[in-house]
Design an enzyme around this catalytic site. Structure first.
Site, PDB file in Angstrom:
ATOM      1  N   ASP A 198       0.917  -1.195   0.077  1.00 29.33           N
ATOM      2  CA  ASP A 198       0.036   0.077  -0.229  1.00 29.33           C
ATOM      3  C   ASP A 198       0.957   1.081   0.097  1.00 29.33           C
ATOM      4  O   ASP A 198       2.114   1.121   0.217  1.00 29.33           O
ATOM      5  CB  ASP A 198      -0.893  -0.012   1.051  1.00 29.33           C
ATOM      6  CG  ASP A 198      -2.159   0.795   1.109  1.00 29.33           C
ATOM      7  OD1 ASP A 198      -2.306   1.465   0.093  1.00 29.33           O
ATOM      8  OD2 ASP A 198      -3.182   0.605   1.814  1.00 29.33           O
ATOM      9  N   GLY A 199       0.285   2.376  -0.214  1.00 35.93           N
ATOM     10  CA  GLY A 199       0.954   3.719  -0.323  1.00 35.93           C
ATOM     11  C   GLY A 199       0.900   4.292   1.181  1.00 35.93           C
ATOM     12  O   GLY A 199       0.306   3.670   2.017  1.00 35.93           O
ATOM     13  N   ALA A 200       1.487   5.575   1.453  1.00 32.21           N
ATOM     14  CA  ALA A 200       1.235   6.247   2.695  1.00 32.21           C
ATOM     15  C   ALA A 200       1.315   7.640   2.299  1.00 32.21           C
ATOM     16  O   ALA A 200       2.263   8.006   1.488  1.00 32.21           O
ATOM     17  CB  ALA A 200       2.223   5.590   3.788  1.00 32.21           C
TER      18      ALA A 200
ATOM     19  N   GLY B  18      -6.298   9.352  -0.190  1.00 34.49           N
ATOM     20  CA  GLY B  18      -7.076   8.980  -1.150  1.00 34.49           C
ATOM     21  C   GLY B  18      -8.539   8.585  -0.785  1.00 34.49           C
ATOM     22  O   GLY B  18      -9.213   8.167  -1.669  1.00 34.49           O
TER      23      GLY B  18
ATOM     24  N   GLU C 143      -8.404  -0.011   3.923  1.00 33.67           N
ATOM     25  CA  GLU C 143      -6.804   0.023   3.949  1.00 33.67           C
ATOM     26  C   GLU C 143      -6.403  -0.774   5.439  1.00 33.67           C
ATOM     27  O   GLU C 143      -5.951  -1.597   5.450  1.00 33.67           O
ATOM     28  CB  GLU C 143      -6.295   1.036   3.716  1.00 33.67           C
ATOM     29  CG  GLU C 143      -6.206   1.382   2.104  1.00 33.67           C
ATOM     30  CD  GLU C 143      -5.557   2.948   1.974  1.00 33.67           C
ATOM     31  OE1 GLU C 143      -5.468   2.977   0.654  1.00 33.67           O
ATOM     32  OE2 GLU C 143      -5.316   3.630   2.864  1.00 33.67           O
TER      33      GLU C 143
END
Length: 222
Positions: free
Chosen positions: A80-82, A96, A102
């Protein structure tokens, strides 16, 4: 190749045949999902668990097999992103709007990798607004309460109306500048009626892939 792409594609190397993989949401993990799609086309066998409607749409377009979170006992790996990451690998996520799904997926995962560009690395969290997902009923009341606490809240908007998450909630972004005690703040937010989830992901990642200009940097939890 840009820094986000460097990080996103490197993270895909950690995926092994037969895994159940949590697929995150955002502009950096977009490149991970694209890379996974290529690998699936070339014979990689995985099951993906999506964290948002946008990720579901992307994964399906690339032929990645998806299953519901309720169909699996354990997720082997989530990428995942952060929005921010501190030296202890605590993070702020939810820019987002997918923070609830998430966090559900992350908590079901044996290992979590975050993919970020160098600008996301910070000494202390808080410069990025902290998303707080709330139910619409009483959202204005919570907003006013956050105002009284001096937390500089802003109800997230989209096209002149409150932004609505995939699960039908609103997001109040807290503009805090610096979070001195993230654990205490997280516990307080968890205690508030009407708050569904917040974007503090504490001890959230096992490994960070940073897309540095001279190649990906790997930061592991110590």
């Amino acid at each position: 190749m840009n820094q986000k792409q460097l990080a996103g594609e490197k993270a895909a190397d950690y995926i092994e045949d037969g895994m159940t993989v949590g697929l995150g949401t955002g502009s950096t993990v977009f490149y991970t999902i694209q890379k996974v799609g290529e690998a699936v086309e070339n014979g990689l066998r995985i099951k993906g668990v999506s964290t948002s409607a946008s990720t579901t749409k992307l994964a399906e377009s690339l032929g990645i097999p998806l299953v519901s979170i309720d169909e699996v006992d354990q997720i082997d790996l989530t990428i995942d992103g952060a929005d921010e990451v501190d030296p202890k690998l605590n993070g702020i996520k939810g820019g987002g709007g997918a923070l609830l799904f998430e966090k559900v997926v992350a908590n079901a995962s044996s290992k979590v990798i975050w993919v970020v560009d160098p600008a996301k690395k910070v000494e202390s969290l808080g410069k990025f607004p902290l998303p707080v997902e709330v139910i619409p009923f009483g959202a204005q009341r919570l907003f006013r309460y956050f105002e009284k606490q001096g937390l500089s809240p802003v109800i997230r908007n989209k096209e002149n109306a409150p932004y609505v998450t995939d699960s039908g909630h609103y997001i109040i972004d807290l503009h805090l500048e610096k979070i001195r005690e993230p654990e205490q703040l997280a516990a307080w937010l968890d205690s508030l009626t009407g708050v569904v989830e917040h974007g503090l992901f504490l001890n959230g990642a096992d490994l960070i892939v940073v897309g540095e200009a001279d190649g990906p940097e790997i930061i592991e939890k110590y």
